[in-house]
Design a protein around this motif. Structure first.
Motif, mmCIF file in Angstrom:
data_model
loop_
_atom_site.group_PDB
_atom_site.id
_atom_site.type_symbol
_atom_site.label_atom_id
_atom_site.label_comp_id
_atom_site.label_asym_id
_atom_site.label_seq_id
_atom_site.Cartn_x
_atom_site.Cartn_y
_atom_site.Cartn_z
ATOM 1 N N ASP A 22 0.840 -1.188 0.000
ATOM 2 C CA ASP A 22 0.000 0.000 0.000
ATOM 3 C C ASP A 22 0.880 1.244 0.000
ATOM 4 N N THR A 23 0.709 2.106 -1.008
ATOM 5 C CA THR A 23 1.507 3.327 -1.103
ATOM 6 C C THR A 23 0.779 4.543 -0.548
ATOM 7 N N SER A 24 -0.370 4.350 0.051
ATOM 8 C CA SER A 24 -1.117 5.486 0.585
ATOM 9 C C SER A 24 -0.913 5.662 2.085
ATOM 10 N N ARG A 25 -0.109 4.838 2.697
ATOM 11 C CA ARG A 25 0.106 4.916 4.145
ATOM 12 C C ARG A 25 1.582 5.097 4.453
ATOM 13 N N GLY A 26 1.825 5.734 5.562
ATOM 14 C CA GLY A 26 3.196 5.914 6.021
ATOM 15 C C GLY A 26 3.745 7.282 5.673
ATOM 16 N N THR A 27 4.998 7.463 6.027
ATOM 17 C CA THR A 27 5.676 8.717 5.738
ATOM 18 C C THR A 27 6.021 8.775 4.256
ATOM 19 N N LEU A 28 6.543 9.913 3.848
ATOM 20 C CA LEU A 28 6.934 10.079 2.450
ATOM 21 C C LEU A 28 7.975 9.040 2.046
ATOM 22 N N PHE A 29 8.910 8.761 2.931
ATOM 23 C CA PHE A 29 9.958 7.785 2.626
ATOM 24 C C PHE A 29 9.402 6.361 2.534
ATOM 25 N N GLU A 30 8.460 6.025 3.413
ATOM 26 C CA GLU A 30 7.842 4.698 3.372
ATOM 27 C C GLU A 30 7.006 4.519 2.110
ATOM 28 N N ARG A 31 6.286 5.575 1.720
ATOM 29 C CA ARG A 31 5.495 5.498 0.491
ATOM 30 C C ARG A 31 6.395 5.368 -0.727
ATOM 31 N N ALA A 32 7.503 6.098 -0.746
ATOM 32 C CA ALA A 32 8.447 6.002 -1.865
ATOM 33 C C ALA A 32 9.062 4.606 -1.932
ATOM 34 N N ALA A 33 9.377 4.039 -0.779
ATOM 35 C CA ALA A 33 9.930 2.680 -0.752
ATOM 36 C C ALA A 33 8.903 1.667 -1.235
ATOM 37 N N ALA A 34 7.637 1.842 -0.832
ATOM 38 C CA ALA A 34 6.579 0.939 -1.294
ATOM 39 C C ALA A 34 6.377 1.081 -2.799
ATOM 40 N N TRP A 35 6.467 2.302 -3.316
ATOM 41 C CA TRP A 35 6.319 2.517 -4.764
ATOM 42 C C TRP A 35 7.446 1.820 -5.525
ATOM 43 N N ARG A 36 8.672 1.966 -5.050
ATOM 44 C CA ARG A 36 9.801 1.286 -5.710
ATOM 45 C C ARG A 36 9.614 -0.228 -5.667
ATOM 46 N N TYR A 37 9.175 -0.732 -4.537
ATOM 47 C CA TYR A 37 8.913 -2.168 -4.411
ATOM 48 C C TYR A 37 7.836 -2.605 -5.405
ATOM 49 N N ASN A 38 6.763 -1.834 -5.501
ATOM 50 C CA ASN A 38 5.677 -2.170 -6.426
ATOM 51 C C ASN A 38 6.142 -2.122 -7.877
ATOM 52 N N ARG A 39 6.982 -1.158 -8.200
ATOM 53 C CA ARG A 39 7.518 -1.097 -9.575
ATOM 54 C C ARG A 39 8.365 -2.322 -9.891
ATOM 55 N N GLU A 40 9.112 -2.789 -8.903
ATOM 56 C CA GLU A 40 9.903 -3.999 -9.104
ATOM 57 C C GLU A 40 9.002 -5.222 -9.265
ATOM 58 N N ALA A 96 -2.481 -1.578 -15.164
ATOM 59 C CA ALA A 96 -1.613 -1.517 -13.988
ATOM 60 C C ALA A 96 -0.149 -1.587 -14.393
ATOM 61 N N TRP A 97 0.161 -2.441 -15.341
ATOM 62 C CA TRP A 97 1.550 -2.595 -15.781
ATOM 63 C C TRP A 97 2.052 -1.318 -16.439
ATOM 64 N N VAL A 98 1.245 -0.747 -17.323
ATOM 65 C CA VAL A 98 1.630 0.511 -17.980
ATOM 66 C C VAL A 98 1.739 1.621 -16.946
ATOM 67 N N GLY A 99 0.821 1.643 -15.985
ATOM 68 C CA GLY A 99 0.883 2.656 -14.942
ATOM 69 C C GLY A 99 2.156 2.579 -14.122
ATOM 70 N N PHE A 100 2.572 1.381 -13.781
ATOM 71 C CA PHE A 100 3.812 1.251 -13.018
ATOM 72 C C PHE A 100 5.020 1.630 -13.841
ATOM 73 N N LYS A 101 4.978 1.431 -15.129
ATOM 74 C CA LYS A 101 6.110 1.770 -15.981
ATOM 75 C C LYS A 101 6.162 3.266 -16.310
ATOM 76 N N ALA A 102 4.989 3.906 -16.427
ATOM 77 C CA ALA A 102 4.948 5.280 -16.925
ATOM 78 C C ALA A 102 4.788 6.347 -15.839
ATOM 79 N N MET A 103 4.111 6.015 -14.747
ATOM 80 C CA MET A 103 3.799 7.036 -13.739
ATOM 81 C C MET A 103 4.992 7.302 -12.819
ATOM 82 N N PRO A 104 5.133 8.563 -12.420
ATOM 83 C CA PRO A 104 6.177 8.861 -11.435
ATOM 84 C C PRO A 104 5.743 8.393 -10.042
ATOM 85 N N GLY A 105 6.679 8.326 -9.151
ATOM 86 C CA GLY A 105 6.385 7.878 -7.797
ATOM 87 C C GLY A 105 5.606 8.919 -7.010
#
Length: 107
Positions: A22-40, A96-105
């Motif tokens: 979930d990228t909607s919870r946590g601090t900015l750093f936790e959300r960024a880490a979750a986004w990177r994890y999701n992109r992977e 979802a796949w295109v979104g993870f590839k194209a959208m910024p964090g």
């Protein structure tokens, strides 16, 4: 050791939600880490697309066989409906796949 049940394995074979955080919870750093994890983890989405495509084609073929050989349109409906449902599921996975590839964090 924890044994995974068959129903859990079947769910994980067809649905990919368990792979992501979930990228909607946590601090900015936790959300960024979750986004990177999701992109992977998005690298697995084409695998799910292939699974749904092949299962959809297999059910469509079974529906055709049942309709031609048994001359039973109602029975073939049991195979045609799941094959038709594979199309929107693949559309969601592709989005979802295109979104993870194209959208910024997250900002």
């Amino acid at each position: 050791m924890h044994e995974t049940t068959f129903s859990t394995l079947l769910y994980r074979y067809f649905f990919f939600g368990w792979l992501f955080r979930d990228t909607s919870r946590g601090t900015l750093f936790e959300r960024a880490a979750a986004w990177r994890y999701n992109r992977e983890q998005a690298r697995w989405l084409p695998t799910y697309m292939w699974r749904w495509m092949w299962w959809g084609l297999a059910f469509y073929a079974l529906g055709g066989v049942v309709e031609l050989l048994l001359d039973s349109p109602l029975l073939s409906m049991l195979f045609y409906v799941p094959s038709a449902l594979a199309v929107p599921v693949n559309a969601v996975i592709a989005a979802a796949w295109v979104g993870f590839k194209a959208m910024p964090g997250p900002l």
